[in-house]
Design a protein around this motif. Structure first.
Motif, short mmCIF file in Angstrom:
data_model
loop_
_atom_site.label_atom_id
_atom_site.label_comp_id
_atom_site.label_asym_id
_atom_site.label_seq_id
_atom_site.Cartn_x
_atom_site.Cartn_y
_atom_site.Cartn_z
N UNK A 362 0.80 -1.38 -0.01
CA UNK A 362 0.08 0.04 0.13
C UNK A 362 0.71 1.23 -0.04
N UNK A 363 0.51 2.03 -0.76
CA UNK A 363 1.16 3.52 -0.97
C UNK A 363 0.09 4.71 -0.78
N UNK A 364 0.42 5.96 -0.15
CA UNK A 364 -0.38 7.20 -0.30
C UNK A 364 0.21 8.24 -1.08
N UNK A 365 -0.42 8.72 -1.97
CA UNK A 365 0.28 9.70 -2.80
C UNK A 365 -0.97 10.78 -2.66
N UNK A 366 -0.33 12.03 -2.72
CA UNK A 366 -0.98 13.48 -2.79
C UNK A 366 -1.04 13.78 -4.36
N UNK A 367 -2.39 13.86 -4.59
CA UNK A 367 -2.50 14.24 -6.14
C UNK A 367 -3.29 15.75 -6.34
N UNK A 368 -2.79 16.37 -7.11
CA UNK A 368 -3.43 17.75 -7.49
C UNK A 368 -4.30 17.48 -8.59
N UNK A 369 -5.58 17.67 -8.53
CA UNK A 369 -6.44 17.47 -9.80
C UNK A 369 -6.15 18.72 -10.86
N UNK A 370 -6.23 18.19 -11.98
CA UNK A 370 -5.89 19.18 -13.16
C UNK A 370 -7.25 19.21 -13.87
N UNK A 371 -7.35 20.31 -14.72
CA UNK A 371 -8.73 20.54 -15.44
C UNK A 371 -8.56 19.80 -16.83
N UNK A 372 -9.76 19.34 -16.88
CA UNK A 372 -10.01 18.70 -18.16
C UNK A 372 -10.03 19.83 -19.39
N UNK A 373 -8.76 19.83 -20.03
CA UNK A 373 -8.76 20.63 -21.03
C UNK A 373 -8.87 19.99 -22.59
N UNK A 374 -8.44 18.79 -22.50
CA UNK A 374 -8.74 18.22 -23.86
C UNK A 374 -9.31 16.70 -23.79
N UNK A 375 -9.58 16.23 -24.79
CA UNK A 375 -10.31 15.00 -25.05
C UNK A 375 -9.90 14.28 -26.26
N UNK A 376 -9.40 13.03 -26.04
CA UNK A 376 -8.85 12.01 -27.09
C UNK A 376 -10.14 11.37 -27.78
N UNK A 377 -10.37 11.40 -28.96
CA UNK A 377 -11.50 10.57 -29.61
C UNK A 377 -10.78 9.44 -30.08
N UNK A 378 -10.19 8.63 -29.36
CA UNK A 378 -9.44 7.44 -29.89
C UNK A 378 -10.01 6.44 -31.10
N UNK A 379 -11.03 6.38 -31.48
CA UNK A 379 -11.70 5.91 -32.45
C UNK A 379 -11.31 6.37 -33.79
N UNK A 380 -11.37 7.74 -33.79
CA UNK A 380 -10.85 8.41 -35.07
C UNK A 380 -9.60 9.11 -34.96
N UNK A 381 -8.69 9.05 -33.97
CA UNK A 381 -7.52 9.39 -33.91
C UNK A 381 -7.37 10.88 -33.80
N UNK A 382 -8.41 11.76 -33.18
CA UNK A 382 -8.30 13.10 -33.01
C UNK A 382 -8.29 13.62 -31.68
N UNK A 383 -7.62 14.49 -31.23
CA UNK A 383 -7.65 14.98 -29.88
C UNK A 383 -8.38 16.50 -29.84
N UNK A 384 -9.05 16.69 -29.26
CA UNK A 384 -10.05 18.05 -29.14
C UNK A 384 -9.88 18.81 -27.98
N UNK A 385 -10.19 20.04 -27.93
CA UNK A 385 -10.02 21.16 -27.15
C UNK A 385 -11.08 22.07 -27.27
N UNK A 386 -11.45 22.50 -25.97
CA UNK A 386 -12.53 24.01 -26.18
C UNK A 386 -11.92 24.75 -26.83
#
Length: 465
Positions: A362-386
């Motif tokens: 077991x390990x405990x790790x402190x994680x800072x959440x990041x903002x969802x800035x991009x999304x990868x559409x793996x099925x068509x091979x494209x990454x999109x952003x707002x």
């Protein structure tokens, strides 16, 4: 974009249906929206931190009295010019009118008139009419909404209203008494009692769904959508959203958006105008018997990490592929919906303590959440952003997301990157959250067709099969 109800139309006990009570009739009077009232998070949302009450001889009268006057009837009205069908022509000629296209419930959360309801209750409305328990009626305006979570915030121009303070939905316990307050079948001010049947329930067949609901056996029927699920202290612990029933009426299973998630969405809308989604930066899934056998896992519950996003909070904290997440802060993680339910109540920049199991340790790790800035559409091979308003105007695009980069070598990167995708499979997309919803609801065997604006501002279509 599909109505959010489509997110929860899955085959659970014969089908999932949303609770908005829908009918069609005409009314003569016309009304106007109220002017927008700009607020920030400083306009606090009341929270109740009182001591909790448990027991088999629970008295529901106090909780019912506290809450019934703070749950309203919400009418979704469409205004139209001219008849839309032959029936309207024979009834009203060419004059047009107002049609009630949906009705549900809403919960007053501040004394100055902020009301939370379901997105599907108010979606597509030209006018929204709110009726209080004392029969006073107000016109409401939409402050903002989030179709993915099915939460919307509306506002009426009133003061000193009775309201329900938010409780902490993370603290609800299986078997705990709850009340459902709403307007089923247009019957005003109805209160039913039940217990918490399950927590972090995912109604989507896919394991990577962002949904996480509270399940209750309190009687909930069409028209309860957007109503309150409260504990015996009269604290708001959920927004009633869906029932599971082959007939469309109550048979013992109902679902509510947890209050912590609803409160976070409402505060985001108040302060930022949209939802600020924080992410761990991992892909994974629940540990199942099949996964235990195939991956030779030593743990029987938790979330198995299959991939870590480079540069994310998870990557920076040291979470690795094949780690098993067992706990986040004080929340035990037994399945993927436990993780998404808790993370969806957080914002980018929030820090969480993640307990993992790696190689049996077991390990405990402190994680800072990041903002969802991009999304990868793996099925068509494209990454999109707002996309910004300026970028939309530059390509004469009415809406959409920007093609950020190509993920497949056979795609013409120079032609695509910088273009604006306005539709996916004929559904309009305005953000990467919209894109994620469309892709996750799509069957794997279905083709993907995108409508996009190229560098010259010309509308193009591409299809992947």
């Amino acid at each position: 974009m599909k109505k959010i109800a489509s997110l929860i139309l899955v085959s659970v006990l014969g089908g999932i249906i949303t609770l908005g009570s829908y009918k069609l009739f005409l009314e003569d009077e016309t009304t106007n929206f109220l002017p927008e009232n700009n607020v920030t998070q400083e306009s606090f949302i009341p929270v109740n931190n009182s001591n909790r009450i448990y027991g088999t001889n629970a008295d529901f009268t106090e909780a019912a009295e506290k809450t019934v006057h703070a749950v309203v009837h919400v009418k979704n009205v469409a205004v139209f010019k001219g008849p839309r069908n032959i029936w309207e022509y024979y009834q009203y000629g060419n004059s047009g009118g107002r049609a009630l296209q949906g009705a549900g419930s809403g919960v007053i959360i501040t004394p100055d008139g902020y009301i939370v309801t379901n997105n599907h209750v108010i979606e597509g409305a030209s006018e929204i009419e709110v009726t209080l328990n004392n029969n006073e009626t107000y016109k409401a305006e939409v402050i903002g909404s989030d179709p993915i979570s099915d939460i919307a915030l509306i506002k009426v121009d009133a003061e000193d209203l009775e309201y329900i303070p938010f409780g902490n939905s993370d603290n609800v316990k299986l078997g705990e008494w709850v009340l459902a307050v709403g307007n089923p079948f247009n019957l005003k001010s109805t209160v039913t009692a039940g217990i918490i049947s399950a927590k972090a329930r995912d109604l989507n067949a896919r394991d990577n769904s962002p949904q996480s609901f509270i399940q209750t056996d309190a009687a909930i029927n069409p028209g309860n959508s957007g109503g309150a699920l409260v504990n015996i202290n009269g604290e708001l612990i959920g927004i009633n959203t869906a029932i599971s029933s082959p007939s469309g009426s109550y048979i013992g299973y109902a679902f509510a958006v947890p209050s912590n998630n609803a409160r976070k969405i409402v505060e985001d809308i108040m302060e930022y105008g949209d939802v600020q989604q924080g992410i761990l930066g991992i892909r994974g899934g629940s540990i199942t018997p099949a996964a235990i056998q195939e991956l030779e896992l030593s743990e029987s519950q938790g979330v198995f990490v299959s991939d870590v996003t480079p540069g994310s909070g998870a990557a920076k904290a040291g979470i690795r592929e094949k780690d098993i997440i067992k706990k986040i802060d004080n929340i035990r993680i037994t399945k993927f919906s436990d993780l998404t339910g808790y993370i969806n109540s957080k914002r980018p920049g929030d820090k969480v303590l993640v307990k993992i199991v790696r190689d049996g340790e077991e390990k405990e790790l402190n994680v800072e959440l990041t903002k969802l800035e991009t999304y990868s559409i793996a099925a068509i091979g494209l990454e999109v952003a707002n996309v910004t308003e300026e970028e939309l105007k530059a390509l004469n695009a009415p809406n959409g997301v920007k093609i950020n980069r190509t993920l497949a070598e056979n795609l013409p990167s120079a032609d695509l990157v910088g273009g604006i995708i306005s539709e996916i499979n004929n559904q309009k997309v305005n953000s990467i959250r919209d894109v994620r919803e469309v892709i996750q609801e799509r069957r794997t065997s279905d083709p993907i067709v995108i409508t996009y604006y190229d560098h010259n501002g010309e509308k193009q279509r591409m299809a992947w099969r």
